[in-house]
Scaffold this motif. Structure first.
Motif, PDB file in Angstrom:
ATOM      1  N   ALA A  13       0.822  -1.213   0.000  1.00 33.96           N
ATOM      2  CA  ALA A  13       0.000   0.000   0.000  1.00 33.96           C
ATOM      3  C   ALA A  13       0.854   1.261   0.000  1.00 33.96           C
ATOM      4  O   ALA A  13       0.573   2.212  -0.719  1.00 33.96           O
ATOM      5  N   ILE A  14       1.916   1.284   0.799  1.00 33.24           N
ATOM      6  CA  ILE A  14       2.737   2.496   0.870  1.00 33.24           C
ATOM      7  C   ILE A  14       3.813   2.545  -0.212  1.00 33.24           C
ATOM      8  O   ILE A  14       4.557   3.526  -0.301  1.00 33.24           O
ATOM      9  N   ALA A  15       3.869   1.518  -1.055  1.00 27.83           N
ATOM     10  CA  ALA A  15       4.821   1.547  -2.168  1.00 27.83           C
ATOM     11  C   ALA A  15       4.435   2.625  -3.176  1.00 27.83           C
ATOM     12  O   ALA A  15       5.291   3.129  -3.904  1.00 27.83           O
ATOM     13  N   GLU A  16       3.188   3.012  -3.202  1.00 26.43           N
ATOM     14  CA  GLU A  16       2.697   4.026  -4.138  1.00 26.43           C
ATOM     15  C   GLU A  16       3.000   5.420  -3.573  1.00 26.43           C
ATOM     16  O   GLU A  16       2.552   5.753  -2.478  1.00 26.43           O
ATOM     17  N   PRO A  17       3.775   6.247  -4.302  1.00 23.95           N
ATOM     18  CA  PRO A  17       4.174   7.565  -3.794  1.00 23.95           C
ATOM     19  C   PRO A  17       3.015   8.477  -3.390  1.00 23.95           C
ATOM     20  O   PRO A  17       3.112   9.192  -2.389  1.00 23.95           O
ATOM     21  N   GLN A  18       1.932   8.458  -4.132  1.00 21.57           N
ATOM     22  CA  GLN A  18       0.814   9.337  -3.788  1.00 21.57           C
ATOM     23  C   GLN A  18       0.159   8.923  -2.478  1.00 21.57           C
ATOM     24  O   GLN A  18      -0.319   9.763  -1.720  1.00 21.57           O
ATOM     25  N   ARG A  19       0.184   7.635  -2.169  1.00 22.38           N
ATOM     26  CA  ARG A  19      -0.365   7.185  -0.886  1.00 22.38           C
ATOM     27  C   ARG A  19       0.526   7.656   0.257  1.00 22.38           C
ATOM     28  O   ARG A  19       0.031   8.048   1.312  1.00 22.38           O
ATOM     29  N   ARG A  20       1.826   7.630   0.028  1.00 18.13           N
ATOM     30  CA  ARG A  20       2.730   8.146   1.069  1.00 18.13           C
ATOM     31  C   ARG A  20       2.505   9.640   1.265  1.00 18.13           C
ATOM     32  O   ARG A  20       2.541  10.135   2.396  1.00 18.13           O
ATOM     33  N   GLU A  21       2.241  10.362   0.184  1.00 14.88           N
ATOM     34  CA  GLU A  21       1.948  11.796   0.296  1.00 14.88           C
ATOM     35  C   GLU A  21       0.664  12.030   1.084  1.00 14.88           C
ATOM     36  O   GLU A  21       0.591  12.963   1.901  1.00 14.88           O
ATOM     37  N   ILE A  22      -0.337  11.208   0.855  1.00 17.41           N
ATOM     38  CA  ILE A  22      -1.594  11.317   1.610  1.00 17.41           C
ATOM     39  C   ILE A  22      -1.317  11.121   3.095  1.00 17.41           C
ATOM     40  O   ILE A  22      -1.786  11.896   3.934  1.00 17.41           O
ATOM     41  N   LEU A  23      -0.540  10.096   3.421  1.00 17.26           N
ATOM     42  CA  LEU A  23      -0.212   9.845   4.831  1.00 17.26           C
ATOM     43  C   LEU A  23       0.523  11.034   5.437  1.00 17.26           C
ATOM     44  O   LEU A  23       0.247  11.433   6.571  1.00 17.26           O
ATOM     45  N   ALA A  24       1.436  11.625   4.677  1.00 16.74           N
ATOM     46  CA  ALA A  24       2.174  12.790   5.177  1.00 16.74           C
ATOM     47  C   ALA A  24       1.227  13.958   5.431  1.00 16.74           C
ATOM     48  O   ALA A  24       1.345  14.653   6.447  1.00 16.74           O
ATOM     49  N   LEU A  25       0.280  14.174   4.544  1.00 15.11           N
ATOM     50  CA  LEU A  25      -0.692  15.255   4.736  1.00 15.11           C
ATOM     51  C   LEU A  25      -1.572  14.999   5.956  1.00 15.11           C
ATOM     52  O   LEU A  25      -1.910  15.941   6.692  1.00 15.11           O
TER      53      LEU A  25
END
Length: 116
Positions: A13-25
């Protein structure tokens, strides 16, 4: 070996960069999907798909607030990632300790040579 479904494994799930960006936000607090989409420059349906994946692996929670749904970070789901990366932290700490000892040794040898 077949790869695990994106929605069954936090690592996928966190391999996708946009998902990591969502988590950061979401570290800053709950947000509606429209705000997340705008921040990331993506469509609302695209952001919703990413949020669904993050929710299914336990990284995001959601709740109704009036007419909108707010999404929030549930960092407890990152525990497997934290535990896995902890081994690498030890590796790097040990590597830096060895490097420091090597530099100290070179420095001592240099001082010995210059004092002759």
């Amino acid at each position: 070996m077949a790869r695990a479904a994106t929605t069954s494994d936090v690592f996928n799930a966190i391999a996708e960069p946009q998902r990591r960006e969502i988590l950061a936000l979401l570290r800053a607090g709950e947000r509606p999907v429209t705000e997340l989409a705008r921040e990331l420059g993506m469509t609302q349906p695209g952001a919703s798909k990413h949020l669904r994946v993050l929710r299914e692996v336990g990284l995001v929670s959601d709740r109704k607030a009036g007419k909108q749904r707010l999404y929030g970070l549930d960092a407890r789901g990152l525990r497997p990632v934290h535990e896995w990366t902890g081994g690498f932290e030890r590796f790097w700490n040990e590597s830096f300790d060895r490097l420091d000892a090597y530099v100290q040794d070179l420095s001592r040898q240099s001082r010995k040579r210059s004092s002759r």
